[in-house]
Scaffold this active site. Structure first.
Site, PDB file in Angstrom:
ATOM      1  N   ARG A 223      -1.134   5.019  -2.439  1.00 43.67           N
ATOM      2  CA  ARG A 223      -0.287   5.319  -1.286  1.00 43.67           C
ATOM      3  C   ARG A 223      -0.986   4.879  -0.002  1.00 43.67           C
ATOM      4  O   ARG A 223      -2.201   5.044   0.151  1.00 43.67           O
ATOM      5  CB  ARG A 223      -0.007   6.828  -1.215  1.00 43.67           C
ATOM      6  CG  ARG A 223       0.923   7.319  -2.308  1.00 43.67           C
ATOM      7  CD  ARG A 223       2.336   6.742  -2.157  1.00 43.67           C
ATOM      8  NE  ARG A 223       3.248   7.236  -3.174  1.00 43.67           N
ATOM      9  CZ  ARG A 223       3.549   6.605  -4.304  1.00 43.67           C
ATOM     10  NH1 ARG A 223       2.995   5.426  -4.592  1.00 43.67           N
ATOM     11  NH2 ARG A 223       4.414   7.121  -5.154  1.00 43.67           N
ATOM     12  N   HIS A 271       4.644  -3.221  -2.744  1.00 42.33           N
ATOM     13  CA  HIS A 271       4.677  -2.046  -3.635  1.00 42.33           C
ATOM     14  C   HIS A 271       5.276  -2.421  -5.010  1.00 42.33           C
ATOM     15  O   HIS A 271       6.272  -1.833  -5.445  1.00 42.33           O
ATOM     16  CB  HIS A 271       5.488  -0.909  -2.977  1.00 42.33           C
ATOM     17  CG  HIS A 271       5.070   0.448  -3.451  1.00 42.33           C
ATOM     18  ND1 HIS A 271       4.852   1.501  -2.616  1.00 42.33           N
ATOM     19  CD2 HIS A 271       4.823   0.915  -4.702  1.00 42.33           C
ATOM     20  CE1 HIS A 271       4.502   2.561  -3.319  1.00 42.33           C
ATOM     21  NE2 HIS A 271       4.470   2.227  -4.592  1.00 42.33           N
TER      22      HIS A 271
HETATM   23  C1  GLV Z   1       5.398   4.105  -7.333  1.00 40.47           C
HETATM   24  O1  GLV Z   1       4.628   3.980  -6.446  1.00 40.47           O
HETATM   25  C2  GLV Z   1       5.459   5.275  -8.141  1.00 40.47           C
HETATM   26  O2  GLV Z   1       4.950   6.327  -7.732  1.00 40.47           O
HETATM   27  O3  GLV Z   1       6.028   5.200  -9.246  1.00 40.47           O
END
Ligand code: GLV
Length: 308
Positions: A223, A271
């Protein structure tokens, strides 16, 4: 019998299709449509408004549709039912492959060879043996453990840090606050796999970037809020660390004018290091639903005290 689905619009068609084959006995209600609260048995959600979860009197469990759990933390009350996290081995494996790609890129200097090819330069650079290239995994949960194990299988020298002791074969263990400096200073690449909690928010600040080995690189796979972005930029710009690969950001999507996009020593990916696929994730969720229906405990459960 119904399932409430809210994956924030990501792949809803795929989730619906998988639900119709893997859990055909349940009607699927997408969040936002007209719903009779009494009919909802299970909520499958990602970044869902937490207060909404209190509206379903017959709810038996809430399932997260991603690996992170920070969307269940905070002051808002949660329903008194099991909150089940998603720990999909397929996602952890994809993240290990992502990490391996960047480790190889740094260690084997593939970027340099790409540039050499442009000018038809045949020159072989010296590198340290794989067993001397040191990779440190920050956070040895399911994902960190998978990455540590797989990278170690390729012959890299792997160590891991966690707040508690984690014995993993072939992986040097650093435990607790008192060892974080030696862990950060021991590695050529640090891979952040910590969950985002009150304790880890801003964990990688300038003090900690300064504790990293000079010329080392930082990978963020968990994160964005775990790193202080300005401190990371400071540590790269003053030449202490060589660069960073970032897959998660404090604000997503990353703003088009953010300095990370055009920084020569930063790689940005949107991401994508470990996407959740409805097919494999639902197998785990449906197994848990069957357990709950038989009166057995579901797992892994969100720990309301730890926040993950
Ligand atoms: C993505 O970041 C997740 O938490 O699956």
């Amino acid at each position: 019998m119904a399932i409430l689905l809210n994956n924030n619009g990501y792949g809803n068609e795929a989730w619906r299709k998988e639900l119709s084959t893997q859990a055909p006995e349940y009607i699927v209600r997408e969040f936002g449509e007209q719903i009779d609260p009494d009919e909802i048995d299970y909520a499958l959600v990602w970044n869902h408004p937490k207060e909404d979860l209190l509206n379903y009197p017959n709810l038996k469990a809430v399932f997260s549709l991603g690996a992170g759990a920070e969307h269940f933390t905070g002051e808002t009350e949660l329903p008194d039912v099991p909150i089940v996290l998603l720990s999909d081995p397929a996602v952890a494996k994809d993240m290990a492959a992502y990490a391996l790609y960047w480790i190889l890129m740094f260690h084997r200097k593939f970027r340099v060879y790409e540039e050499q090819q442009t000018d038809a330069i045949w020159y072989r650079h010296s590198i340290v043996p794989t067993s001397d290239f040191k990779v440190g995994i920050l956070g040895l949960g399911k994902i960190g453990t998978e990455i540590a194990t797989r990278i170690s299988d390729f012959g890299y020298s792997v160590s891991g840090w966690d707040r508690k002791r984690c014995e993993l074969p072939g992986i040097e263990n650093f435990e607790g606050e008192q060892s974080i400096g030696s862990f950060l200073g021991a590695n050529d690449v640090i891979i952040n796999c910590l969950p985002l909690t009150n304790d880890t928010c801003g964990f990688m600040n300038s003090d900690r970037f300064n504790q990293m080995r000079k010329g080392a690189r930082f990978l963020n796979l968990s994160r964005g809020a775990i790193i202080v972005e300005e401190d990371l930029l400071g540590s790269i710009d003053n030449g202490h660390i060589a660069g960073a690969t970032l897959d998660a950001f404090t604000c997503e999507p990353l703003a088009p004018d953010h300095r990370f996009w055009h920084h020569p020593n930063i790689n940005v990916t949107p991401h994508m290091s470990g996407a959740t696929f409805a097919s494999s994730a639902l197998r785990l969720i449906v197994e848990n639903i069957h357990r709950i229906e038989k009166g057995e405990p579901a797992f892994p459960l969100f720990d309301r005290t730890l926040g993950y």
